[in-house]
Design a protein around this motif. Structure first.
Motif, short mmCIF file in Angstrom:
data_model
loop_
_atom_site.label_atom_id
_atom_site.label_comp_id
_atom_site.label_asym_id
_atom_site.label_seq_id
_atom_site.Cartn_x
_atom_site.Cartn_y
_atom_site.Cartn_z
N ALA A 96 0.84 -1.24 -0.04
CA ALA A 96 -0.13 -0.08 0.01
C ALA A 96 0.79 1.39 0.13
O ALA A 96 1.95 1.18 0.79
N ALA A 97 0.33 2.38 -0.85
CA ALA A 97 1.06 3.54 -0.70
C ALA A 97 0.34 4.21 0.45
O ALA A 97 -0.80 4.84 0.42
N ALA A 98 0.92 4.27 1.53
CA ALA A 98 0.04 4.90 2.80
C ALA A 98 0.55 6.41 3.06
O ALA A 98 1.43 6.70 3.34
N ASP A 99 -0.45 7.04 2.79
CA ASP A 99 -0.26 8.52 2.55
C ASP A 99 -0.24 9.11 3.72
O ASP A 99 0.08 10.41 3.96
N LYS A 100 -0.82 8.64 5.02
CA LYS A 100 -1.05 9.25 6.22
C LYS A 100 0.62 9.74 6.66
O LYS A 100 0.78 10.88 7.04
N HIS A 101 1.60 8.84 6.79
CA HIS A 101 3.00 9.31 7.06
C HIS A 101 3.67 9.05 5.94
O HIS A 101 5.05 8.94 5.97
N SER A 102 3.26 9.05 4.70
CA SER A 102 4.02 8.98 3.55
C SER A 102 4.89 7.68 3.31
O SER A 102 6.23 7.81 3.20
N GLU A 103 4.37 6.63 3.43
CA GLU A 103 5.10 5.29 3.62
C GLU A 103 4.83 4.44 2.57
O GLU A 103 3.55 4.71 2.00
N ILE A 104 5.64 3.13 2.40
CA ILE A 104 5.23 2.26 1.57
C ILE A 104 4.92 0.98 2.72
O ILE A 104 6.03 0.71 3.47
N TRP A 105 3.88 0.54 2.64
CA TRP A 105 3.55 -0.66 3.78
C TRP A 105 3.29 -1.95 2.80
O TRP A 105 3.06 -2.09 1.82
N LYS A 106 3.80 -3.19 3.79
CA LYS A 106 3.29 -4.53 3.34
C LYS A 106 2.38 -5.01 4.32
O LYS A 106 2.81 -4.88 5.49
N ILE A 107 1.29 -5.52 3.87
CA ILE A 107 0.39 -6.25 4.61
C ILE A 107 0.18 -7.72 4.47
O ILE A 107 -0.27 -8.00 3.13
N THR A 108 0.37 -8.37 5.21
CA THR A 108 0.31 -9.98 5.12
C THR A 108 -0.86 -10.28 4.98
O THR A 108 -1.85 -9.71 5.43
N PRO A 109 -1.26 -11.35 4.42
CA PRO A 109 -2.66 -11.95 4.57
C PRO A 109 -3.16 -12.11 5.99
O PRO A 109 -4.47 -12.47 5.84
N LYS A 110 -2.20 -12.16 6.98
CA LYS A 110 -2.71 -12.09 8.52
C LYS A 110 -3.03 -10.88 8.89
O LYS A 110 -3.39 -10.51 10.04
N LYS A 111 -3.12 -9.70 8.07
CA LYS A 111 -3.02 -8.30 8.23
C LYS A 111 -2.00 -7.83 9.03
O LYS A 111 -2.20 -6.72 10.01
N GLU A 112 -0.80 -8.51 9.05
CA GLU A 112 0.47 -8.10 9.80
C GLU A 112 1.22 -6.77 8.99
O GLU A 112 1.20 -6.92 7.72
N VAL A 113 1.24 -5.47 9.48
CA VAL A 113 1.69 -4.40 8.89
C VAL A 113 3.27 -4.28 9.02
O VAL A 113 3.68 -4.36 10.25
N SER A 114 3.63 -3.89 7.83
CA SER A 114 5.42 -3.75 8.19
C SER A 114 5.67 -2.44 7.37
O SER A 114 4.98 -2.49 6.28
N VAL A 115 6.08 -1.46 7.65
CA VAL A 115 6.72 -0.06 7.09
C VAL A 115 8.05 -0.43 6.27
O VAL A 115 8.83 -0.64 6.90
N LEU A 116 7.89 -0.46 4.90
CA LEU A 116 9.16 -0.85 4.31
C LEU A 116 9.97 0.41 3.91
O LEU A 116 11.11 0.60 4.01
N LEU A 117 8.99 1.67 3.77
CA LEU A 117 9.86 2.85 3.43
C LEU A 117 8.97 4.03 4.02
O LEU A 117 7.88 3.82 4.23
#
Length: 297
Positions: A96-117
């Motif tokens: 996801a292009a996560a706009d709130k903090h201008s980040e790139i997110w990875k969301i796993t099938p279990k909805k675990e979120v990690s910030v890549l950038l």
């Protein structure tokens, strides 16, 4: 949200250049059907391996899911980083292009979120907007600047509005393309050789060949039309958005216009069990249109 069966007329512009060979893209008698409404602004549709379609309601900070099993839309994730563009990788992770903090997110099938950038060379991104994952797993994303009322800053963090590339091993981040006014929509070909980027403020869409380390080369004008989001079908036709959906063939010829009865059409993707339904996000609604072509794979 409300589910409706409202239909919107589709006009195929047979008089357009190239239309004679591509005039049967839409299934016979098909019209855009309202899948769901009641959102604030829909964006970023992305399709998983099963044909389920995920999309964002960016102002309400949610990601929703339309299911192939029951044709019902549910909330997939709350507090979704005010995501815009979404894209699935081959392992079923949602990026996801996560706009709130201008980040790139990875969301796993279990909805675990990690910030890549979260930035480039010590500066916060302007606001990642849309992304495409190449066959080798590298991530291309656009970084325009749209001032948000929920940001504490008002100045553009990075002077240039660019396209970036994150390497498949997630260790390298490079400038892929610059010299654009406001890059927005992005999509690439299944063979990983070409990527299309819409410069929405310059009202142009460009094609690039993909070189080493994701460096985009051979910039070529594809269409005198910008776009918010975009997708591609199995024939290589490109679907641009804004005033409804406008389709161009591989030669850059305008072959079809699909009117949508909304002020703005933000994005499109192919989904459904057969990947042969065009999902259209437009303002407060999501529409589906049966097609004779599948999405590019």
């Amino acid at each position: 949200m409300k589910l409706k069966s409202t239909l919107i007329l589709v006009t195929v512009l047979f008089s357009l250049p190239g239309a004679s060979q591509e005039q049967n893209l839409i299934a016979e008698g098909a019209q855009p059907e309202l899948i769901a409404d009641g959102f604030k602004f829909t964006e970023g549709p992305a399709t998983d391996a099963e044909g389920n379609v995920y999309f964002t309601d960016q102002p309400n900070n949610r990601i929703h899911k339309w299911s192939t099993k029951d044709n019902v839309v549910t909330v997939f994730m709350e507090d979704a980083g005010r995501s815009n563009g979404l894209y699935f990788d081959a392992e079923g992770n949602l990026f996801a292009a996560a706009d709130k903090h201008s980040e790139i997110w990875k969301i796993t099938p279990k909805k675990e979120v990690s910030v890549l950038l979260e930035g480039f060379r010590g500066k916060r991104f302007n606001g990642p907007n849309d992304l495409w994952i190449s066959p080798d797993g590298g991530i291309f994303f656009t970084d325009p600047f749209y001032k948000r009322d929920y940001w504490s800053h008002s100045e553009q963090p990075i002077k240039e509005q660019r396209v970036y590339y994150l390497t498949p091993n997630r260790k390298g981040l490079f400038i892929a393309a610059e010299g654009l006014v406001k890059p927005n929509g992005i999509i690439g070909t299944p063979d990983g050789k070409t990527v299309y980027i819409a410069d929405i403020e310059d009202n142009k869409t460009w094609s690039y060949s993909i070189g080493a380390d994701g460096k985009l080369e051979n910039k070529t004008l594809f269409a005198e039309l910008g776009s918010d989001g975009m997708t591609m079908d199995e024939q290589g036709n490109l679907y641009l958005t804004g005033d409804g959906v406008t389709v161009f063939n591989k030669a850059g010829e305008k072959i079809l216009h699909i009117p949508v009865d909304k002020e703005w059409t933000a994005n499109v993707t192919f989904g459904g069990l057969d990947h042969q339904t065009l999902f259209i996000t437009a303002m407060d609604s999501v529409f589906g249109l049966k097609m004779n072509v599948k999405g590019a794979k």
